[in-house]
Design an enzyme around this catalytic site. Structure first.
Site, mmCIF file in Angstrom:
data_model
loop_
_atom_site.group_PDB
_atom_site.id
_atom_site.type_symbol
_atom_site.label_atom_id
_atom_site.label_comp_id
_atom_site.label_asym_id
_atom_site.label_seq_id
_atom_site.Cartn_x
_atom_site.Cartn_y
_atom_site.Cartn_z
ATOM 1 N N ALA A 70 0.872 -1.162 0.000
ATOM 2 C CA ALA A 70 0.000 0.000 0.000
ATOM 3 C C ALA A 70 0.918 1.223 0.000
ATOM 4 O O ALA A 70 2.057 1.157 0.470
ATOM 5 C CB ALA A 70 -0.874 -0.021 1.238
ATOM 6 N N GLY B 108 0.598 -4.815 1.012
ATOM 7 C CA GLY B 108 -0.587 -4.847 0.150
ATOM 8 C C GLY B 108 -0.327 -5.521 -1.188
ATOM 9 O O GLY B 108 -1.249 -6.054 -1.809
ATOM 10 N N GLU C 63 -0.750 -9.063 -0.523
ATOM 11 C CA GLU C 63 -2.180 -9.265 -0.258
ATOM 12 C C GLU C 63 -2.994 -9.223 -1.551
ATOM 13 O O GLU C 63 -3.934 -9.996 -1.735
ATOM 14 C CB GLU C 63 -2.665 -8.205 0.741
ATOM 15 C CG GLU C 63 -2.027 -8.391 2.099
ATOM 16 C CD GLU C 63 -2.286 -7.231 3.047
ATOM 17 O OE1 GLU C 63 -1.839 -6.104 2.755
ATOM 18 O OE2 GLU C 63 -2.951 -7.430 4.076
ATOM 19 N N GLU D 297 4.570 -5.065 7.315
ATOM 20 C CA GLU D 297 3.865 -3.944 7.950
ATOM 21 C C GLU D 297 4.314 -3.691 9.382
ATOM 22 O O GLU D 297 4.295 -2.569 9.863
ATOM 23 C CB GLU D 297 2.345 -4.194 7.943
ATOM 24 C CG GLU D 297 1.694 -4.074 6.573
ATOM 25 C CD GLU D 297 1.638 -5.389 5.805
ATOM 26 O OE1 GLU D 297 2.424 -6.316 6.114
ATOM 27 O OE2 GLU D 297 0.802 -5.491 4.883
HETATM 28 N N1 CO8 Z 1 4.631 3.123 -0.754
HETATM 29 C C1 CO8 Z 1 5.037 4.252 -1.364
HETATM 30 N N2 CO8 Z 1 6.192 4.342 -2.060
HETATM 31 C C2 CO8 Z 1 6.959 3.239 -2.130
HETATM 32 C C3 CO8 Z 1 6.600 2.036 -1.506
HETATM 33 C C4 CO8 Z 1 5.367 1.985 -0.811
HETATM 34 N N3 CO8 Z 1 4.906 0.880 -0.235
HETATM 35 N N4 CO8 Z 1 7.585 1.124 -1.732
HETATM 36 C C5 CO8 Z 1 8.518 1.753 -2.481
HETATM 37 N N5 CO8 Z 1 8.151 3.024 -2.715
HETATM 38 C C6 CO8 Z 1 8.886 4.032 -3.475
HETATM 39 C C7 CO8 Z 1 10.059 4.579 -2.699
HETATM 40 O O1 CO8 Z 1 9.666 5.574 -1.789
HETATM 41 C C8 CO8 Z 1 10.938 5.105 -3.812
HETATM 42 O O2 CO8 Z 1 10.417 6.320 -4.270
HETATM 43 P P1 CO8 Z 1 11.301 7.696 -4.119
HETATM 44 O O3 CO8 Z 1 12.564 7.412 -4.849
HETATM 45 O O4 CO8 Z 1 10.437 8.728 -4.758
HETATM 46 O O5 CO8 Z 1 11.487 7.865 -2.667
HETATM 47 C C9 CO8 Z 1 10.708 4.093 -4.939
HETATM 48 O O6 CO8 Z 1 9.484 3.444 -4.621
HETATM 49 C C10 CO8 Z 1 11.790 3.041 -5.016
HETATM 50 O O7 CO8 Z 1 11.926 2.432 -3.741
HETATM 51 P P2 CO8 Z 1 13.324 2.274 -2.987
HETATM 52 O O8 CO8 Z 1 14.270 3.371 -3.358
HETATM 53 O O9 CO8 Z 1 13.045 2.076 -1.537
HETATM 54 O O10 CO8 Z 1 13.855 0.920 -3.654
HETATM 55 P P3 CO8 Z 1 14.834 -0.143 -3.018
HETATM 56 O O11 CO8 Z 1 15.214 -1.075 -4.105
HETATM 57 O O12 CO8 Z 1 15.929 0.512 -2.253
HETATM 58 O O13 CO8 Z 1 13.933 -0.955 -1.940
HETATM 59 C C11 CO8 Z 1 11.943 -2.080 -1.182
HETATM 60 C C12 CO8 Z 1 12.855 -1.722 -2.386
HETATM 61 C C13 CO8 Z 1 12.708 -3.044 -0.258
HETATM 62 C C14 CO8 Z 1 10.710 -2.763 -1.736
HETATM 63 C C15 CO8 Z 1 11.596 -0.784 -0.411
HETATM 64 O O14 CO8 Z 1 11.100 0.174 -1.334
HETATM 65 C C16 CO8 Z 1 10.557 -0.989 0.667
HETATM 66 O O15 CO8 Z 1 10.865 -1.498 1.740
HETATM 67 N N6 CO8 Z 1 9.300 -0.549 0.381
HETATM 68 C C17 CO8 Z 1 8.227 -0.598 1.366
HETATM 69 C C18 CO8 Z 1 7.723 -2.003 1.547
HETATM 70 C C19 CO8 Z 1 6.639 -2.021 2.584
HETATM 71 O O16 CO8 Z 1 6.848 -1.720 3.751
HETATM 72 N N7 CO8 Z 1 5.438 -2.391 2.161
HETATM 73 C C20 CO8 Z 1 4.281 -2.452 3.045
HETATM 74 C C21 CO8 Z 1 3.523 -1.165 2.994
HETATM 75 S S1 CO8 Z 1 2.184 -1.096 4.165
HETATM 76 C C22 CO8 Z 1 0.964 -2.079 3.466
HETATM 77 O O17 CO8 Z 1 1.083 -2.535 2.386
HETATM 78 C C23 CO8 Z 1 -0.312 -2.371 4.203
HETATM 79 C C24 CO8 Z 1 -0.487 -1.461 5.345
HETATM 80 C C25 CO8 Z 1 -1.662 -1.851 6.165
HETATM 81 C C26 CO8 Z 1 -1.983 -0.686 7.062
HETATM 82 C C27 CO8 Z 1 -3.321 -0.856 7.669
HETATM 83 C C28 CO8 Z 1 -3.857 0.512 8.087
HETATM 84 C C29 CO8 Z 1 -5.329 0.461 8.363
#
Ligand code: CO8
Length: 259
Positions: A66, A110, A113, A133
């Site tokens: 997400a 997400g 999921e 998460e």
């Molecule tokens: N959301 C928004 N932007 C993202 C996300 C994300 N989930 N993942 C990556 N991006 C963006 C980065 O911010 C980056 O953009 P920018 O350069 O503009 O900052 C671009 O994508 C590339 O990402 P990275 O530079 O981080 O790339 P890497 O190769 O270094 O790393 C990873 C790749 C390991 C995948 C890393 O991006 C990462 O850890 N991403 C987040 C993964 C994560 O935590 N996902 C779970 C999100 S929460 C969710 O899905 C459910 C939440 C439920 C909440 C319930 C509330 C009610």
């Protein structure tokens, strides 16, 4: 129909939907949900379309979760009042025709999921699944704690959710999360071929088969067996049942009506 965050194309009876935010690793924001809901709705309503494939653009990710940037400033009341994430159930899970998730690279949070909402997952050998998460101070919100547990069992689901670690394609296949692994370069072609094979089946039977397997996850055994029997009995009233069995006896391929 035009979409902001996805690409949609029809290849004969197969709809190919591609998440298209590669700069954000295909993170799922509200617009993606809106676009996917419209695309899956159109797919379900179009009688020429019989199976779909959902994949991510770029080689790096199916979807990295997400959209964290969209969630960072929301408070609990916002999430509750918007009933955040509820749209995935009505917009995507409710799709009645079969569809496959073709996963290359990251399928996290997400993204994992969403892949698990598919009828099955085909994985490229670069696929990585995870529910990280907990590292953001939250927990899965789009079905991860439930679908992952049903798919891989309690031990692995707990391990994934509590440590936030990723599972590679080989482990995901061993654990039963994905049906098959193919080289990442061949994934899309393989998924489209698989979808075309499903699309060539009698389509009402395909929908009923999908519904039956889904029911296995949602009811107890006695209710599931009864529902299976009733759905089977309904299918025997179709033209395709008559044609399928007659074609077998006459040693020729069936010609399907989809009813
Ligand atoms: N959301 C928004 N932007 C993202 C996300 C994300 N989930 N993942 C990556 N991006 C963006 C980065 O911010 C980056 O953009 P920018 O350069 O503009 O900052 C671009 O994508 C590339 O990402 P990275 O530079 O981080 O790339 P890497 O190769 O270094 O790393 C990873 C790749 C390991 C995948 C890393 O991006 C990462 O850890 N991403 C987040 C993964 C994560 O935590 N996902 C779970 C999100 S929460 C969710 O899905 C459910 C939440 C439920 C909440 C319930 C509330 C009610």
């Amino acid at each position: 129909m035009t979409y902001e965050t996805i690409l949609v194309e029809q290849r004969d009876a197969v709809t190919l939907i591609t998440l298209n935010r590669p700069q954000a690793l295909n993170a799922l924001n509200s617009q993606v949900l809106k676009d996917l809901s419209a695309a899956f709705g159109a797919f379900d309503a179009d009688p020429t379309q019989r199976c779909a494939v959902l994949t991510g653009s770029g080689e790096k990710a199916f979807a990295a979760g997400a959209d964290i940037k969209e969630m960072v400033d929301k408070d609990a009341a916002d999430f509750f009042l918007e009933d955040f994430f509820s749209g995935w159930q009505t917009g995507v899970v409710a799709t009645r025709k079969p569809w496959i998730a073709a996963v290359r690279g990251f399928a996290l949070g997400g993204g994992c999921e969403l892949a698990m909402m598919a009828d099955f997952i085909l994985a490229g050998d670069t696929a990585k699944f995870g529910q990280p998460e907990i590292k953001l101070g939250v927990a899965p919100g789009m079905g991860g704690s439930q679908r992952l547990t049903r798919a891989v069992g309690k031990a692995k689901a707990m391990d994934m959710c509590l440590t936030g670690r990723m599972m590679d394609a080989a482990e995901a296949e061993r654990a039963g999360l994905v049906s098959r692994i193919v080289p990442a370069a061949d994934l899309l072609e393989d998924a489209l071929k698989t979808a075309a094979a499903i699309a060539a089946m009698p389509s009402m039977a395909a929908m009923v088969n999908k519904e039956m397997v889904d029911i296995a996850f949602e009811t107890g055994l006695a209710q599931g067996l009864l529902t299976e029997r009733r759905l089977f009995q309904i299918l025997t009233a179709t033209q395709d049942k008559k044609e399928g069995m007659t074609a077998f006896v006459e040693k020729r391929p069936g010609v399907w009506q989809g009813r």
